[in-house]
Design a protein around this motif. Structure first.
Motif, short mmCIF file in Angstrom:
data_model
loop_
_atom_site.label_atom_id
_atom_site.label_comp_id
_atom_site.label_asym_id
_atom_site.label_seq_id
_atom_site.Cartn_x
_atom_site.Cartn_y
_atom_site.Cartn_z
N CYS A 92 0.85 -1.18 0.00
CA CYS A 92 0.00 0.00 0.00
C CYS A 92 0.89 1.23 0.00
N GLY A 93 0.57 2.20 -0.86
CA GLY A 93 1.34 3.43 -0.95
C GLY A 93 0.55 4.63 -0.47
N ILE A 94 1.12 5.37 0.48
CA ILE A 94 0.49 6.58 1.03
C ILE A 94 1.42 7.75 0.72
N PRO A 95 0.99 8.69 -0.11
CA PRO A 95 1.86 9.83 -0.44
C PRO A 95 2.09 10.71 0.79
N THR A 96 3.30 11.27 0.90
CA THR A 96 3.63 12.12 2.05
C THR A 96 3.93 13.56 1.65
N MET A 97 3.98 13.85 0.35
CA MET A 97 4.27 15.22 -0.07
C MET A 97 3.00 16.07 0.00
N THR A 98 3.13 17.37 -0.21
CA THR A 98 2.00 18.30 -0.17
C THR A 98 1.40 18.43 -1.57
N ASP A 99 0.07 18.33 -1.65
CA ASP A 99 -0.63 18.48 -2.93
C ASP A 99 -2.11 18.76 -2.66
N ASP A 100 -2.85 19.11 -3.72
CA ASP A 100 -4.29 19.35 -3.61
C ASP A 100 -5.09 18.05 -3.57
N VAL A 101 -4.59 17.05 -4.28
CA VAL A 101 -5.26 15.75 -4.38
C VAL A 101 -4.21 14.66 -4.20
N HIS A 102 -4.56 13.63 -3.44
CA HIS A 102 -3.66 12.51 -3.23
C HIS A 102 -4.37 11.21 -3.57
N ARG A 103 -3.61 10.28 -4.14
CA ARG A 103 -4.15 8.94 -4.39
C ARG A 103 -3.46 7.97 -3.44
N ILE A 104 -4.27 7.20 -2.74
CA ILE A 104 -3.78 6.11 -1.89
C ILE A 104 -4.19 4.81 -2.57
N LEU A 105 -3.22 3.93 -2.80
CA LEU A 105 -3.56 2.69 -3.50
C LEU A 105 -2.97 1.49 -2.80
N ALA A 106 -3.59 0.34 -3.06
CA ALA A 106 -3.10 -0.93 -2.53
C ALA A 106 -3.14 -1.96 -3.63
N LEU A 107 -2.10 -2.78 -3.70
CA LEU A 107 -2.01 -3.90 -4.64
C LEU A 107 -1.98 -5.19 -3.85
N PHE A 108 -2.75 -6.16 -4.30
CA PHE A 108 -2.82 -7.47 -3.66
C PHE A 108 -2.34 -8.51 -4.66
N PHE A 109 -1.32 -9.26 -4.28
CA PHE A 109 -0.75 -10.30 -5.13
C PHE A 109 -1.22 -11.64 -4.60
N ILE A 110 -2.29 -12.17 -5.20
CA ILE A 110 -2.92 -13.42 -4.77
C ILE A 110 -2.31 -14.56 -5.58
N PRO A 111 -1.66 -15.54 -4.93
CA PRO A 111 -0.96 -16.59 -5.67
C PRO A 111 -1.82 -17.29 -6.73
N GLU A 112 -3.09 -17.54 -6.44
CA GLU A 112 -3.95 -18.25 -7.39
C GLU A 112 -4.22 -17.43 -8.65
N LEU A 113 -4.03 -16.12 -8.60
CA LEU A 113 -4.28 -15.26 -9.76
C LEU A 113 -3.02 -14.90 -10.54
N HIS A 114 -1.84 -15.27 -10.02
CA HIS A 114 -0.58 -14.88 -10.65
C HIS A 114 -0.59 -15.18 -12.14
N PRO A 115 -0.17 -14.29 -13.01
CA PRO A 115 0.50 -13.01 -12.77
C PRO A 115 -0.45 -11.82 -12.60
N VAL A 116 -1.74 -12.08 -12.55
CA VAL A 116 -2.72 -11.00 -12.37
C VAL A 116 -2.70 -10.56 -10.91
N LYS A 117 -2.88 -9.26 -10.68
CA LYS A 117 -2.96 -8.72 -9.33
C LYS A 117 -4.25 -7.92 -9.19
#
Length: 196
Positions: A92-117
């Motif tokens: 999961c990535g949480i931006p720490t810089m200053t901005d008007d809009v921030h995107r917080i995202l998470a990627l899940f790597f599920i073994p049964e779906l590899h290489p899809v995430k």
């Protein structure tokens, strides 16, 4: 010969009665319940990233000084067992810089779906430029119905340039080998600080 019973032992001789549970089965089948609204991410030309089109990319307004709980993941069956198992890696990535809009995202790597995430993301915006402060120790893996969660260690959180990264690469060493754990979300808390 009659034994001398106290009122306490008399109560323990009776079978317990719990309203609404006496006729429930002792075993029920639990389902993972993956949502049917998954589709390839439009920004991924290779189609190796799935998103839930009903929840991905929501925009939320935040206020200066506000504290918020962020929950990113898969909105599965609310009475199911959880979609991600103990072998799933999450970042999961949480931006720490200053901005008007921030995107917080998470990627899940599920073994049964590899290489899809699987990816989930939200956008936060405020009236003034702001930065996000992570509430230390608040990161947990959580099931959709909130009946169980697993706190992440402090070393799961690291700083990488202008991003705070929460990384949990499976649950080896976190839970006993004889146990299992499944979840749907990574959950954590943040504070919003507007910069003048």
């Amino acid at each position: 010969m009659e034994t001398n019973k106290t009122k306490r032992t008399e109560r323990n001789d009776k079978e317990p009665y719990i309203t609404g549970l006496y006729d429930k089965p002792a075993i029920e089948e639990a389902e993972a319940g993956v949502p049917l609204s998954l589709e390839p991410c439009p920004d991924d030309a290779e189609g190796a990233t799935l998103i839930d089109k009903e929840h991905y990319g929501n925009i939320y307004n935040v206020n200066d000084g506000g504290a918020y709980t962020i929950r990113l993941g898969m909105h599965s069956n609310p009475v199911g067992i959880g979609v991600m198992d103990k072998d799933t890696a999450v970042v999961c990535g949480i931006p720490t810089m200053t901005d008007d809009v921030h995107r917080i995202l998470a990627l899940f790597f599920i073994p049964e779906l590899h290489p899809v995430k699987y990816m989930d993301a939200i956008w936060l915006r405020a009236e003034k430029p702001f930065h996000i402060e992570y509430v230390w120790g608040s990161a947990v893996l959580e099931s959709n119905h909130e009946s169980r969660e697993l706190a992440l260690r402090h070393d799961a959180v690291t700083k990488d340039e202008d991003t705070l990264v929460i990384l949990q690469n499976g649950l080896d060493g976190e839970i006993p080998d004889s146990c299992t754990f499944s979840y749907d979300f990574i959950k954590f808390q943040i504070r919003i600080v507007c910069d003048e």
